[in-house]
Design an enzyme around this catalytic site. Structure first.
Site, PDB file in Angstrom:
ATOM      1  N   TYR A 141      58.465  14.598  -2.545  1.00  0.00           N
ATOM      2  CA  TYR A 141      57.632  13.789  -1.104  1.00  0.00           C
ATOM      3  C   TYR A 141      59.105  13.857   0.115  1.00  0.00           C
ATOM      4  O   TYR A 141      59.424  13.516   0.996  1.00  0.00           O
ATOM      5  CB  TYR A 141      57.095  12.835  -1.042  1.00  0.00           C
ATOM      6  CG  TYR A 141      55.939  12.550  -1.220  1.00  0.00           C
ATOM      7  CD1 TYR A 141      55.463  13.489  -2.064  1.00  0.00           C
ATOM      8  CD2 TYR A 141      55.152  11.795  -1.063  1.00  0.00           C
ATOM      9  CE1 TYR A 141      53.742  13.670  -2.647  1.00  0.00           C
ATOM     10  CE2 TYR A 141      53.535  11.318  -1.462  1.00  0.00           C
ATOM     11  CZ  TYR A 141      53.175  12.281  -1.973  1.00  0.00           C
ATOM     12  OH  TYR A 141      51.898  12.330  -2.735  1.00  0.00           O
ATOM     13  N   ASP A 221      48.083  14.472 -16.720  1.00  0.00           N
ATOM     14  CA  ASP A 221      45.980  14.794 -17.037  1.00  0.00           C
ATOM     15  C   ASP A 221      46.127  13.764 -18.099  1.00  0.00           C
ATOM     16  O   ASP A 221      44.674  13.833 -17.834  1.00  0.00           O
ATOM     17  CB  ASP A 221      46.849  16.698 -17.813  1.00  0.00           C
ATOM     18  CG  ASP A 221      48.093  16.918 -18.449  1.00  0.00           C
ATOM     19  OD1 ASP A 221      48.643  16.154 -19.118  1.00  0.00           O
ATOM     20  OD2 ASP A 221      47.692  17.843 -19.279  1.00  0.00           O
ATOM     21  N   ASP A 245      50.496   8.828  -6.302  1.00  0.00           N
ATOM     22  CA  ASP A 245      49.918   9.168  -5.070  1.00  0.00           C
ATOM     23  C   ASP A 245      48.043   9.644  -5.479  1.00  0.00           C
ATOM     24  O   ASP A 245      46.890   8.963  -5.096  1.00  0.00           O
ATOM     25  CB  ASP A 245      49.979  10.416  -3.864  1.00  0.00           C
ATOM     26  CG  ASP A 245      49.153  10.058  -2.902  1.00  0.00           C
ATOM     27  OD1 ASP A 245      48.007   9.337  -2.160  1.00  0.00           O
ATOM     28  OD2 ASP A 245      49.570  11.120  -2.198  1.00  0.00           O
ATOM     29  N   ASP A 249      44.125   6.880  -6.284  1.00  0.00           N
ATOM     30  CA  ASP A 249      43.481   7.496  -5.284  1.00  0.00           C
ATOM     31  C   ASP A 249      42.411   7.592  -6.272  1.00  0.00           C
ATOM     32  O   ASP A 249      40.950   7.255  -5.738  1.00  0.00           O
ATOM     33  CB  ASP A 249      43.668   8.799  -4.006  1.00  0.00           C
ATOM     34  CG  ASP A 249      44.061   8.414  -3.292  1.00  0.00           C
ATOM     35  OD1 ASP A 249      44.735   7.486  -3.149  1.00  0.00           O
ATOM     36  OD2 ASP A 249      44.840   9.115  -2.631  1.00  0.00           O
TER      37      ASP A 249
END
Length: 372
Positions: A141, A221, A245, A249
């Protein structure tokens, strides 16, 4: 207790849910004789409309002069044609960088009253209580260089971390794990990424200072799979910006709605608090947004910035009481029978329950002779 809070309601449903969260904070202040002051500011699309930029200088100055910042949400489709650096979301990234908070705390929990809202079986999510600690100021980011070269049809981002950046967020995670079930899962992709190899090595070094904490490492994963089939194995999950992130979520599936999940960003000059959900412009102004995530975010503000643990617990208890009573906003109803509450009505139910809890706390303190 004196506390100065900058309120950035933002875009979409942000103003609606923020109103209910601030209402709860005012109730706590009134019942505890605390001096909370609230100043409104602009960010995101609202700031673009009013000031031509998603993060006006006045907002930056007000944020740095506050004890805490409460953010509603940013983003609106009408700004999608703007360059990324000028969109509402750029204001959020700039705010995070200005405040310096590097540790993003995202709880993910299973409310028994909402078990039917999750697509996962109740037996899978029962008693799940996970705290994600997401590094917030590094990784893809913020890493440089980054570019979309339209002439060559190429684009690139840079995932970059220093040992110091990893160590400081790891210590936050270890400290929090020590107050919970004393287990920490560090998530990376160390079988492929050099950045993740540095991440894992640094976490292992920090772990030596916390021998009471059980540490495990998971590839991202594998972690994403285990979150869905065995989430009870996790307590504190520590990970970098992008992975955090995505995984936090995903964990919204456990609760059944992102609308009930809060977050806090700590470690910088000023703490930042915002519900996990987005701005949802498609339902803005209809009075159907779920304010629970924002209200629980207010509880995190009480816990981390105001250091009012009992009051934070009171807010959380009020939310549980209301959900257990069957009260639902539209996103939580899922075809259930009963009255669907508006944003304001849900806020009123929680606020009324909070008053009862605070009165109960005061009475208990009076009877036991405890002064708070």
């Amino acid at each position: 207790m004196q506390l100065k809070v900058l309120v950035l309601a933002g875009d979409g449903i942000g103003p609606e849910v923020t109103e209910q969260a601030i209402r709860v904070l005012r109730t706590v202040a009134a019942h505890g004789d605390h001096a909370f002051t609230f100043e409104d500011g602009l960010i995101g699309g609202a700031a673009i409309d009013a000031a031509g930029t998603p993060f006006p200088p006045a907002t930056r100055e007000a944020a740095l002069a506050s004890d805490a910042v409460f953010l509603g949400a940013v983003g609106h489709n009408k700004f999608n044609a703007l360059p990324p650096s000028e969109r509402p979301e750029a204001g959020l990234l700039a705010l995070r960088a200005a405040l310096g908070g590097f540790a993003n705390l995202r709880p993910a929990f299973a409310h028994p009253a909402l078990a039917d809202n999750s697509p996962l079986r109740p037996a899978v999510i029962e008693e799940v209580d996970i705290l994600f600690v997401r590094e917030l100021l590094g990784g893809l980011y913020f890493g440089q260089p980054r570019e979309w070269n339209r002439a060559t049809n190429e684009a690139w981002n840079t995932m970059r971390y220093t040992r110091a950046e990893i160590e400081r967020v790891a210590r936050v995670a270890f400290e929090l794990a020590g107050k919970r079930r004393k287990k920490l899962t560090s998530v990376d992709k160390a079988n492929v990424l050099e950045v993740s190899q540095l991440w894992r090595a640094t976490v292992n070094e920090v772990a030596k200072d916390y021998p009471e904490i059980t540490v495990e490492h998971e590839f991202v994963d594998a972690c994403s799979m285990h979150l869905m089939n065995n989430p009870r194995r996790f307590d504190v999950i520590l990970t970098e910006n992008l992975f955090g992130d995505i995984l936090s979520d995903e964990a919204g599936v456990i609760t059944g709605s992102l609308g009930v999940l809060p977050s806090a960003t700590i470690g910088g000059q000023v703490d930042l608090f915002e519900p996990v959900h987005g701005s949802a412009p498609d339902i803005a102004g209809q009075g159907i947004a779920n304010p629970v995530g924002a209200i629980l975010t207010a509880a995190m503000l009480l816990r981390h910035s105001a250091k009012l643990e009992a009051e934070a617990l009171a807010v959380e208890q009020a939310v549980r009481t209301v959900l257990e009573s069957g009260a639902r906003t539209k996103d939580l109803a899922r075809g259930q029978q009963g009255t669907i509450l508006s944003t304001q009505e849900m806020g009123t139910r929680v606020n009324d329950a909070l008053i009862d809890v605070l009165r109960g706390q005061a009475e208990s303190a009076r009877l036991t002779g405890v002064t708070r």
